[in-house]
Write an enzyme that holds these catalytic residues in place. Structure first.
Site, PDB file in Angstrom:
ATOM      1  N   LYS A  33      16.632   8.508  -2.012  1.00 29.87           N
ATOM      2  CA  LYS A  33      15.995   8.116  -3.272  1.00 29.87           C
ATOM      3  C   LYS A  33      14.528   8.581  -3.331  1.00 29.87           C
ATOM      4  O   LYS A  33      14.090   9.183  -4.310  1.00 29.87           O
ATOM      5  CB  LYS A  33      16.079   6.592  -3.390  1.00 29.87           C
ATOM      6  CG  LYS A  33      15.183   5.954  -4.423  1.00 29.87           C
ATOM      7  CD  LYS A  33      15.352   4.455  -4.435  1.00 29.87           C
ATOM      8  CE  LYS A  33      14.813   3.782  -3.212  1.00 29.87           C
ATOM      9  NZ  LYS A  33      13.356   3.820  -3.088  1.00 29.87           N
ATOM     10  N   THR A  34      13.763   8.292  -2.269  1.00 34.27           N
ATOM     11  CA  THR A  34      12.342   8.661  -2.246  1.00 34.27           C
ATOM     12  C   THR A  34      12.190  10.180  -2.300  1.00 34.27           C
ATOM     13  O   THR A  34      11.304  10.705  -2.974  1.00 34.27           O
ATOM     14  CB  THR A  34      11.667   8.102  -0.974  1.00 34.27           C
ATOM     15  OG1 THR A  34      11.932   6.704  -0.900  1.00 34.27           O
ATOM     16  CG2 THR A  34      10.171   8.327  -0.998  1.00 34.27           C
ATOM     17  N   ASP A  57      10.303   3.605  -9.501  1.00 30.59           N
ATOM     18  CA  ASP A  57      11.039   3.412  -8.250  1.00 30.59           C
ATOM     19  C   ASP A  57      11.509   1.960  -8.164  1.00 30.59           C
ATOM     20  O   ASP A  57      10.910   1.072  -8.763  1.00 30.59           O
ATOM     21  CB  ASP A  57      10.084   3.722  -7.086  1.00 30.59           C
ATOM     22  CG  ASP A  57      10.800   3.808  -5.749  1.00 30.59           C
ATOM     23  OD1 ASP A  57      12.041   3.921  -5.738  1.00 30.59           O
ATOM     24  OD2 ASP A  57      10.113   3.767  -4.712  1.00 30.59           O
ATOM     25  N   GLU A  58      12.567   1.705  -7.392  1.00 30.27           N
ATOM     26  CA  GLU A  58      13.076   0.338  -7.157  1.00 30.27           C
ATOM     27  C   GLU A  58      13.258  -0.427  -8.476  1.00 30.27           C
ATOM     28  O   GLU A  58      12.834  -1.582  -8.616  1.00 30.27           O
ATOM     29  CB  GLU A  58      12.116  -0.447  -6.234  1.00 30.27           C
ATOM     30  CG  GLU A  58      11.814   0.214  -4.913  1.00 30.27           C
ATOM     31  CD  GLU A  58      12.965   0.153  -3.908  1.00 30.27           C
ATOM     32  OE1 GLU A  58      14.069  -0.252  -4.298  1.00 30.27           O
ATOM     33  OE2 GLU A  58      12.751   0.519  -2.744  1.00 30.27           O
ATOM     34  N   GLN A  91      20.927  -3.684  -4.065  1.00 31.17           N
ATOM     35  CA  GLN A  91      19.761  -4.027  -3.245  1.00 31.17           C
ATOM     36  C   GLN A  91      18.747  -4.871  -4.015  1.00 31.17           C
ATOM     37  O   GLN A  91      17.570  -4.913  -3.670  1.00 31.17           O
ATOM     38  CB  GLN A  91      19.095  -2.755  -2.720  1.00 31.17           C
ATOM     39  CG  GLN A  91      19.973  -1.976  -1.752  1.00 31.17           C
ATOM     40  CD  GLN A  91      19.245  -0.793  -1.135  1.00 31.17           C
ATOM     41  OE1 GLN A  91      18.345  -0.950  -0.328  1.00 31.17           O
ATOM     42  NE2 GLN A  91      19.619   0.407  -1.551  1.00 31.17           N
ATOM     43  N   ARG A  96      19.838  -1.052   6.890  1.00 28.32           N
ATOM     44  CA  ARG A  96      18.562  -0.604   7.503  1.00 28.32           C
ATOM     45  C   ARG A  96      18.842   0.185   8.779  1.00 28.32           C
ATOM     46  O   ARG A  96      17.967   0.883   9.291  1.00 28.32           O
ATOM     47  CB  ARG A  96      17.665  -1.801   7.884  1.00 28.32           C
ATOM     48  CG  ARG A  96      17.167  -2.714   6.767  1.00 28.32           C
ATOM     49  CD  ARG A  96      16.573  -1.984   5.617  1.00 28.32           C
ATOM     50  NE  ARG A  96      17.590  -1.702   4.611  1.00 28.32           N
ATOM     51  CZ  ARG A  96      17.501  -0.732   3.708  1.00 28.32           C
ATOM     52  NH1 ARG A  96      16.475   0.085   3.705  1.00 28.32           N
ATOM     53  NH2 ARG A  96      18.443  -0.543   2.805  1.00 28.32           N
TER      54      ARG A  96
END
Length: 727
Positions: A32-33, A218-219, A249, A601
């Site tokens: 994603k980043t 983002d997010e 998430q 994670r």
């Protein structure tokens, strides 16, 4: 374009689309980043001006990392991009446009501690019983109402249902009045005031609509109602906006996040193009299979199927422990075994837990075994008392109307200005329509204040005036160094010479060094800008991934991070998923998403631990294992016993007393809950959940013995201990 050769086809497609609104549904570990970074670089290559790009993130750490990556791809241009958290970007806009609002550009920003202090002061002024109505609960409710864009008048008219609501309405109204008078904004205001500005001043809205040609978020699953409304006001329905998120998430419902924003975006914007990133680059097939078996139990999800080309990987180890000490010992054993067999470093491991209180036993055992660890998201550096005190000085120097900060430092260091004096000054200020700061220079007119104390107030005002005059002439590093020296803070801590005083001295020196270094790196920075950065700082921003230590942190703090090996601890009913008795805004589906986040994670391997018994609230509680373990695909894990069947090595009461009573803690907080009784269940900001087992003394010397989670017994002076009563 050669720039995109490092992306997979789905990522490339998402980066190259610039025709209108788009949503990128990005599964855990799907890059994603990377996509956001490359998209910004792609826009710069396509001749979008850097200052026309607005990129909104949820942490300063994410913004800084993204900016550095863009710099590597497109040098020179990255510095002019508007990139940062929602709060930092819109605080910047509010300062620029202050003349169009009711606030001055030097406004203070109140964090949750400042807001709570203000709520408590208002409750005392309104004679609202702080034992019966918890200030923390009222502050949380006010924040919730602001998040949902419900002003005090609407709340009073439509939503009030109980006596608690009545008290909330009274405090909320006065809270808003004082924030205006103090020229201060809280975190929620940094989102609400821009909406107000854009909807009432169309020319200002047009200015920023013209400036920001492309908006990236983002997010997106973590946005609250106010953040989403802000985007809808700022960006036209057919505008160029790209939001990236993963509904699986979304774990911040308790903070106001609205996962349905992802569904609403598709309806609210025109011809939204949907992209899915489903290839996971982080985890093994086994970990992904386990995560999928958990999250599929949640309803109403955006459809996506995560897959990976990574290896099958090792099975998850499910370890059944006798108690929390056995749990910590098993974790240490596993870390040592993994390091030995795989040549790993300490920073390849993370131990995750649901509540901060669980880290106590872990820390004890890690220290005993001499294994280096770092706590992420514990007590923030900037929330420590001596640091808050010094920052309050800087805030008053920047904004003399900031009464909450002024009250905090009125008698720090001690200068004989007690609460009675302050009350008389506040009453005088109210009668004459003055601020507290203005009243200080007219203190000789306030009757019933002794001449000696009047001199102390006057001298304090002269110190503040001196530094207000110096703030534009000195760097912020020189300003703080000179101020600390004049206040003799270092000298005071040295003379006190206790362990606590020396720790505070170390913290003050650390702050001075940080401000001095920051000042050298940013020679043109203004005091207000520095204070803004401090108020919006979070502990996660300071996490050093290179430091060779095991990371200890909550599931929430772990969001966005990754490690080769992850321990998911305390998987027991009422702890994870946590009981709604302790966190009212929690939901089972959100707790399940939290478990999903914890699993994803890990790159290589996951350990899950649960204990048969756990020491909670001063007594042994027998635990049943978490329902989430039963939801795991059985082919993804192997079960193993810890010390079950053998005698538990739990400490005796005598050992606990000897260990913990050597150093009695005197927490430096305001008096609250001094009428506690034996059996009361309480919450403490630092130590977590606990049970009162003894109350001794009277008046100023009243003490309570509290058994906190993790065999952690504390004796606290109630004059200072801030305990929230649960029942």
């Amino acid at each position: 374009m050669s720039l995109l050769k490092n992306l997979n086809p789905a990522q490339q497609e998402a980066v190259e689309y610039t025709e209108g609104p788009q949503i990128i549904i990005a599964g855990a570990g799907s890059g994603k980043t990377r996509v956001l970074t490359y998209k910004i670089a792609y826009l710069l290559k396509k001749n979008f001006k850097p200052e026309s790009i607005l990129a909104l993130t949820f942490t300063n750490k994410a913004a800084n990392e993204m900016k550095e990556r863009v710099k590597e791809l497109i040098p020179k241009k990255a510095d002019s991009i508007w990139m940062g958290t929602f709060h930092s970007i819109f605080a910047r806009i509010l300062r620029i446009e202050a003349k169009h609002t009711n606030f001055k550009s030097n406004f203070s920003i109140y964090d949750t501690v400042d807001s709570l202090s203000l709520v408590t002061n208002i409750m005392n002024d309104l004679n609202i019983d702080t034992d019966k109505f918890q200030p923390g609960a009222i502050r949380h409710r006010i924040s919730y109402l602001k998040n949902h864009m419900i002003p005090p008048t609407d709340f009073r008219k439509t939503y009030m249902k109980s006596l608690f609501d009545q008290k909330v309405a009274d405090v909320y109204e006065e809270y808003e009045n004082r924030m205006l008078n103090f020229n201060s904004l809280d975190f929620d205001d940094l989102l609400l005031k821009p909406i107000e500005l854009f909807t009432t001043k169309k020319s200002i809205l047009q200015k920023y609509r013209s400036q920001f040609e492309y908006v990236l978020v983002d997010e997106f699953q973590d946005t609250n109602k106010a953040q989403y409304e802000l985007l809808k006001v700022l960006v036209p329905k057919n505008g160029l906006i790209c939001v990236v998120g993963d509904d699986a998430q979304s774990i911040y419902g308790w903070r106001g996040a609205v996962v349905s924003n992802m569904h609403d975006f598709i309806k609210d914007f025109s011809k939204v193009k949907i992209f899915k990133l489903e290839q996971n680059y982080r985890s093994t097939k086994t970990i992904l299979k386990a995560a999928d078996s958990i999250i599929k139990n949640n309803s109403n999800q955006l459809e996506k199927t995560l897959w990976t080309e990574n290896e099958e990987g090792e099975k998850i180890m499910l370890i059944k422990c006798s108690d929390e000490k056995d749990e910590a010992s098993q974790i240490i054993k596993c870390i040592k075994d993994e390091i030995s067999s795989k040549k790993l470093s300490f920073n390849d491991f993370a131990v995750l837990y649901r509540t901060n209180a669980q880290s106590r036993i872990m820390e004890d055992i890690f220290r005993m075994e001499m294994i280096p660890y770092t706590i992420i998201g514990g007590v923030d550096f900037y929330k420590r008392k001596e640091i808050k005190d010094l920052i309050a000085y800087l805030r008053v120097i920047a904004n003399p109307n900031d009464e909450e900060s002024l009250l905090r430092i009125m008698n720090f260091p001690q200068r004989g200005i007690g609460s009675t004096t302050v009350d008389r000054m506040l009453a005088f200020a109210k009668r004459h329509g003055l601020t507290l700061f203005q009243t200080m220079s007219r203190v000789y007119e306030v009757i019933d204040i002794k001449e000696r104390i009047q001199r102390n107030v006057k001298n304090f005002r002269l110190i503040l005036d001196k530094y207000i005059n110096l703030k534009t002439k000195l760097s912020i590093g020189e300003l703080i160094s000179s101020l600390v020296e004049e206040l003799e803070i270092i000298k005071t801590f040295k003379e006190e010479n206790t362990q606590e005083a020396l720790q505070r001295l170390e913290n003050v020196n650390q702050l001075i060094k940080f401000i001095t270094d920051y000042s050298k790196e940013n020679p043109d920075v203004k005091l207000e800008q520095f204070l803004e950065q401090v108020s919006l700082y979070s502990d996660i921003d300071n996490y050093d991934e290179e430091k060779n230590a095991v990371a200890l942190l909550t599931f929430h703090s772990a969001k966005g991070l990754e490690w080769p090996i992850v321990f998911i601890t305390g998987c027991e009913e009422e702890l994870f998923p946590i009981s709604s008795k302790f966190i009212l805004d929690t939901s089972l589906e959100e707790e399940r998403r939290l478990f999903y986040v914890a699993l994803t994670r890990a790159k290589q391997k996951v350990y899950i631990t649960h204990a048969r018994s756990r020491y909670r609230f001063g007594e042994v509680a027998y635990q049943s294992r978490s329902r989430f373990i039963d939801e795991l695909d059985k082919s993804t894990y192997i079960e193993e016993n810890g010390l079950l069947g053998r005698k538990s090595n739990r400490k005796t009461k005598k050992e606990i007393y000897l260990e913990y009573f050597k150093n009695i803690d005197y927490e430096d907080f305001s008096q609250e809950g001094a009428t506690l009784k034996v059996g009361s269940r309480v919450m403490h900001d630092k130590f977590g959940l606990g049970k009162v087992t003894e109350v001794q003394g009277s008046g100023e010397m009243l003490k309570a013995t509290v058994h906190f989670e993790g065999n952690n017994i504390k004796q606290l002076m109630l004059k200072f201990a801030k305990l929230k009563v649960l029942n």
